[in-house]
Scaffold this motif. Sequence first.
Motif, PDB file in Angstrom:
ATOM      1  N   ALA A   5      19.373   4.483  -3.605  1.00 24.67           N
ATOM      2  CA  ALA A   5      18.206   4.910  -3.740  1.00 24.67           C
ATOM      3  C   ALA A   5      17.125   4.437  -4.770  1.00 24.67           C
ATOM      4  O   ALA A   5      16.223   4.009  -4.722  1.00 24.67           O
ATOM      5  CB  ALA A   5      18.389   6.563  -3.936  1.00 24.67           C
ATOM      6  N   VAL A   6      17.974   4.450  -5.821  1.00 24.17           N
ATOM      7  CA  VAL A   6      17.295   3.572  -7.096  1.00 24.17           C
ATOM      8  C   VAL A   6      16.676   2.231  -6.736  1.00 24.17           C
ATOM      9  O   VAL A   6      15.459   1.994  -7.001  1.00 24.17           O
ATOM     10  CB  VAL A   6      18.197   3.504  -8.260  1.00 24.17           C
ATOM     11  N   VAL A   7      17.352   1.389  -5.921  1.00 27.69           N
ATOM     12  CA  VAL A   7      17.133   0.235  -5.633  1.00 27.69           C
ATOM     13  C   VAL A   7      15.854   0.351  -4.562  1.00 27.69           C
ATOM     14  O   VAL A   7      14.762  -0.322  -4.504  1.00 27.69           O
ATOM     15  CB  VAL A   7      18.041  -0.714  -5.071  1.00 27.69           C
ATOM     16  N   PHE A   8      16.047   1.256  -3.371  1.00 26.91           N
ATOM     17  CA  PHE A   8      14.841   1.181  -2.544  1.00 26.91           C
ATOM     18  C   PHE A   8      13.770   1.765  -2.832  1.00 26.91           C
ATOM     19  O   PHE A   8      12.610   1.661  -2.379  1.00 26.91           O
ATOM     20  CB  PHE A   8      15.721   1.706  -1.236  1.00 26.91           C
ATOM     21  N   VAL A   9      13.987   2.865  -3.803  1.00 27.44           N
ATOM     22  CA  VAL A   9      12.689   3.314  -4.333  1.00 27.44           C
ATOM     23  C   VAL A   9      11.860   2.187  -5.112  1.00 27.44           C
ATOM     24  O   VAL A   9      10.646   2.094  -4.768  1.00 27.44           O
ATOM     25  CB  VAL A   9      12.995   4.393  -5.513  1.00 27.44           C
ATOM     26  N   LEU A  10      12.584   1.285  -5.759  1.00 24.66           N
ATOM     27  CA  LEU A  10      11.795   0.178  -6.135  1.00 24.66           C
ATOM     28  C   LEU A  10      11.260  -0.792  -4.921  1.00 24.66           C
ATOM     29  O   LEU A  10      10.261  -1.332  -5.008  1.00 24.66           O
ATOM     30  CB  LEU A  10      12.736  -0.616  -7.273  1.00 24.66           C
ATOM     31  N   VAL A  11      12.160  -0.981  -4.056  1.00 18.59           N
ATOM     32  CA  VAL A  11      11.685  -1.932  -2.985  1.00 18.59           C
ATOM     33  C   VAL A  11      10.420  -1.193  -2.338  1.00 18.59           C
ATOM     34  O   VAL A  11       9.510  -1.804  -2.058  1.00 18.59           O
ATOM     35  CB  VAL A  11      12.461  -1.876  -1.825  1.00 18.59           C
ATOM     36  N   GLY A  12      10.397   0.102  -2.196  1.00 14.60           N
ATOM     37  CA  GLY A  12       9.320   0.528  -1.606  1.00 14.60           C
ATOM     38  C   GLY A  12       8.139   0.716  -2.452  1.00 14.60           C
ATOM     39  O   GLY A  12       6.926   0.335  -1.835  1.00 14.60           O
ATOM     40  N   ALA A  13       8.246   0.833  -3.758  1.00 12.00           N
ATOM     41  CA  ALA A  13       7.078   1.053  -4.566  1.00 12.00           C
ATOM     42  C   ALA A  13       6.663  -0.386  -4.652  1.00 12.00           C
ATOM     43  O   ALA A  13       5.270  -0.849  -4.798  1.00 12.00           O
ATOM     44  CB  ALA A  13       7.531   1.689  -6.007  1.00 12.00           C
ATOM     45  N   GLY A  14       7.220  -1.450  -4.777  1.00 11.13           N
ATOM     46  CA  GLY A  14       7.253  -2.679  -4.984  1.00 11.13           C
ATOM     47  C   GLY A  14       6.506  -3.118  -3.633  1.00 11.13           C
ATOM     48  O   GLY A  14       5.429  -4.117  -3.985  1.00 11.13           O
ATOM     49  N   GLN A  15       6.741  -2.649  -2.498  1.00  9.78           N
ATOM     50  CA  GLN A  15       5.784  -3.019  -1.545  1.00  9.78           C
ATOM     51  C   GLN A  15       4.713  -2.771  -1.368  1.00  9.78           C
ATOM     52  O   GLN A  15       3.825  -3.577  -1.109  1.00  9.78           O
ATOM     53  CB  GLN A  15       6.771  -2.795  -0.072  1.00  9.78           C
ATOM     54  N   ALA A  16       4.428  -1.445  -1.798  1.00  3.98           N
ATOM     55  CA  ALA A  16       3.248  -0.952  -1.756  1.00  3.98           C
ATOM     56  C   ALA A  16       2.406  -1.479  -2.926  1.00  3.98           C
ATOM     57  O   ALA A  16       1.224  -1.803  -2.590  1.00  3.98           O
ATOM     58  CB  ALA A  16       3.189   0.904  -2.256  1.00  3.98           C
ATOM     59  N   PHE A  17       3.020  -1.912  -4.109  1.00  6.51           N
ATOM     60  CA  PHE A  17       1.855  -2.623  -5.015  1.00  6.51           C
ATOM     61  C   PHE A  17       1.669  -3.958  -4.667  1.00  6.51           C
ATOM     62  O   PHE A  17       0.490  -4.367  -4.724  1.00  6.51           O
ATOM     63  CB  PHE A  17       2.909  -2.855  -6.206  1.00  6.51           C
ATOM     64  N   SER A  18       2.782  -4.619  -3.987  1.00  6.24           N
ATOM     65  CA  SER A  18       2.479  -6.140  -3.342  1.00  6.24           C
ATOM     66  C   SER A  18       1.633  -5.986  -2.461  1.00  6.24           C
ATOM     67  O   SER A  18       0.755  -7.005  -2.269  1.00  6.24           O
ATOM     68  CB  SER A  18       3.924  -6.374  -2.784  1.00  6.24           C
ATOM     69  N   TRP A  19       1.124  -5.015  -1.441  1.00  4.30           N
ATOM     70  CA  TRP A  19       0.343  -4.916  -0.316  1.00  4.30           C
ATOM     71  C   TRP A  19      -0.960  -4.584  -1.211  1.00  4.30           C
ATOM     72  O   TRP A  19      -1.904  -5.639  -0.579  1.00  4.30           O
ATOM     73  CB  TRP A  19       0.386  -3.738   0.539  1.00  4.30           C
ATOM     74  N   VAL A  20      -1.115  -4.021  -2.298  1.00  6.33           N
ATOM     75  CA  VAL A  20      -2.369  -4.095  -2.831  1.00  6.33           C
ATOM     76  C   VAL A  20      -2.722  -5.573  -3.321  1.00  6.33           C
ATOM     77  O   VAL A  20      -3.865  -5.779  -2.984  1.00  6.33           O
ATOM     78  CB  VAL A  20      -2.518  -3.063  -4.143  1.00  6.33           C
ATOM     79  N   VAL A  21      -1.852  -6.247  -3.965  1.00  7.24           N
ATOM     80  CA  VAL A  21      -2.089  -7.322  -4.565  1.00  7.24           C
ATOM     81  C   VAL A  21      -2.551  -8.539  -3.224  1.00  7.24           C
ATOM     82  O   VAL A  21      -3.605  -9.095  -3.612  1.00  7.24           O
ATOM     83  CB  VAL A  21      -0.952  -7.979  -5.342  1.00  7.24           C
ATOM     84  N   SER A  22      -1.825  -8.447  -2.143  1.00 10.04           N
ATOM     85  CA  SER A  22      -2.339  -9.414  -1.237  1.00 10.04           C
ATOM     86  C   SER A  22      -3.436  -8.843  -0.688  1.00 10.04           C
ATOM     87  O   SER A  22      -4.306  -9.883  -0.024  1.00 10.04           O
ATOM     88  CB  SER A  22      -1.062  -9.404  -0.119  1.00 10.04           C
ATOM     89  N   TYR A  23      -3.594  -7.643  -0.351  1.00 10.00           N
ATOM     90  CA  TYR A  23      -4.931  -7.128   0.277  1.00 10.00           C
ATOM     91  C   TYR A  23      -6.041  -7.403  -0.426  1.00 10.00           C
ATOM     92  O   TYR A  23      -7.222  -7.754   0.310  1.00 10.00           O
ATOM     93  CB  TYR A  23      -4.608  -5.572   0.606  1.00 10.00           C
TER      94      TYR A  23
END
Lengths: 182, 433
Positions: B281-299
């Motif tokens: 869970a600790v890892v996947f929360v980071l994966v999910g939050a990281g993905q959201a942040f990464s989307w902002v950066v790419s968008y």
Amino acid sequence: MKRLYGALHRLQGGLLAAAMLLMAATTILNVFARNVLGDTLAATEELNRFLIVLVCFVGLSYAAGEGRHIRMTALSDALPRAARRWLQAIVCVTTSALLLVFAYYAASYALDVDRRSPVMGVPLRWVYLIAPAGLFLGSLEYALAAVSNMRGPDVYLSFERSDGYEALDSGLEGALEREQGA
Amino acid sequence: MASLALTLGIVLVVLLLLGFPMKVPLLGAALLAVLLFEPFRYSSPEVLVQQWITGIQPAALIAVPMFMLAAEIMTRGQAADRLLDVVTSFVGHRRGGLPITAAVSCTLFGAISGSTQATVVAVGGPLRPRLVRAGYPDSFAMALIINASDIALLIPPSIGMIVYGVVSGTSIGELFLAGIGPGLLVLVLICVYCHIASVRLGVPPLPRASRSQRRQALKRALLPAGFPVIVVGGIYSGVFSPTEAAAVSVLYAAVLEFIAFRKLRPRDLFAIARSTALVTAVVFVLVGAGQAFSWVVSYAELPRLLVENVFGLNEGSSQLRVLLSIALATFVGCMFVDPIVVILILTPIFAPAAASAGIDPVLVGTVVTMQVAIGSATPPFGCDIFTAIAIFRRPYWEVIRGTPPFLAILLLSSLLVILVPEIALFLRDLAFR
């Protein structure tokens, strides 16, 4: 109150363990199916997708209760204990607020989903509603942790767990004694 | 656009330094961007939740909790100890034998586990007291364990490589094989340094193990040594996909510890599953939050802005230049944030530059994983240092005091891999080309 909290925490732990075991079982079953029966079981992959959502969001709240989320403490460790305690209280309040906001957005997102999963036909809304539930529980965990920090005397990572650097200082001596004793 | 990049950067750094759990800076910065900035005029914050949920669902990511589960079973059981014993009985009597044992154990444990932090715990727990008792300074012992654990992320399975493979769409099997060469290179260099250090420190070697002791240790380690066969052999021969190799590892670990060694009982299974779920869970929360942040950066089309203005890369940049920039960015990133977050955010940023320079994505993945491993053992804020502080219960300065020589070794080996890519690609080419 404490008993209710404890029961909820144990319930989440049980749910997580069950999800993990189920995930392992389906993944192993799928290897068997592909290599021996020559066909993958599409349902197992779908089930695993659901389970990972459960583990992620219920785990978010459970890990908050255990004080296990990754954070960087190099600077806050240098502060005196009273300052650390108040900084930690502020961190917990802010985190709680942010998770509450995300719980709201997650609920609004999940309620908007009107599809069924392709293989098993499960309404995805019900799976995705785990997200706001987990985020909301996580928000509660951090709110409780903030209360613990305001009360003192220790610095608390979660409602019931203090960060405990002082208490466990002589780790090596302990380990050496245990080795010699064994 | 520059103001958005600046805001994201400042929010990220300030919240991190204040000691917020790592998901908060990522989610907070992403939310701020979506609510306040021009490129997101037509987006609602729900999209961040959507990115989070889709980010954690790729089928290949299931390999992550599976490898973690296998490692957890082996660590609680006997397999890890047995591997340690066999290495000690063969190299313990040489100069620097005990530290070399630690480094080799990290490598072997890396073949079971895919994370540096798990390796710090599994190898560091039992070996640090032994090293200190043998006469090595504590700061040397801790630095050795933290840095040798980097090898675990290069030797398959590797959580870093799984995440990189998923984000970049690169074959995880190929990445796994490409990690072996660099992992062994780091191991050899660390062993050479351990030998020199123990001569300089004047630490006597351990007594030589007798032939029957060695045979005994070898026999006991035979079954645990099956892991590399399953993971590397299975992927090399094409029998298993990485996820399947992970599932078979779990089954194998369970059969060993519950049935063959009888070290664990069925009721332990529940606690093992729960603690694996927690780490997952600790890892996947980071994966999910990281993905959201990464989307902002790419968008917001920040990657080109960053790559061109911060690193000065453009269409005509040489492969070497691009690789060095990627290496530098990941290394510096990991000195501050968790490796998974760094991989999630930086991979899409550099992907266009790497592609237009024509660099093999498997090579990029290997270099990224290597830098991520090194960065997470590097002060000021590498996360392995904090794992070490937590399990060894020693203050920050003592934990990091011995790291400089190891850091030099690791940076040298990454330079070698960048200059001689065959170190990484040789085995991959043998299997897949």
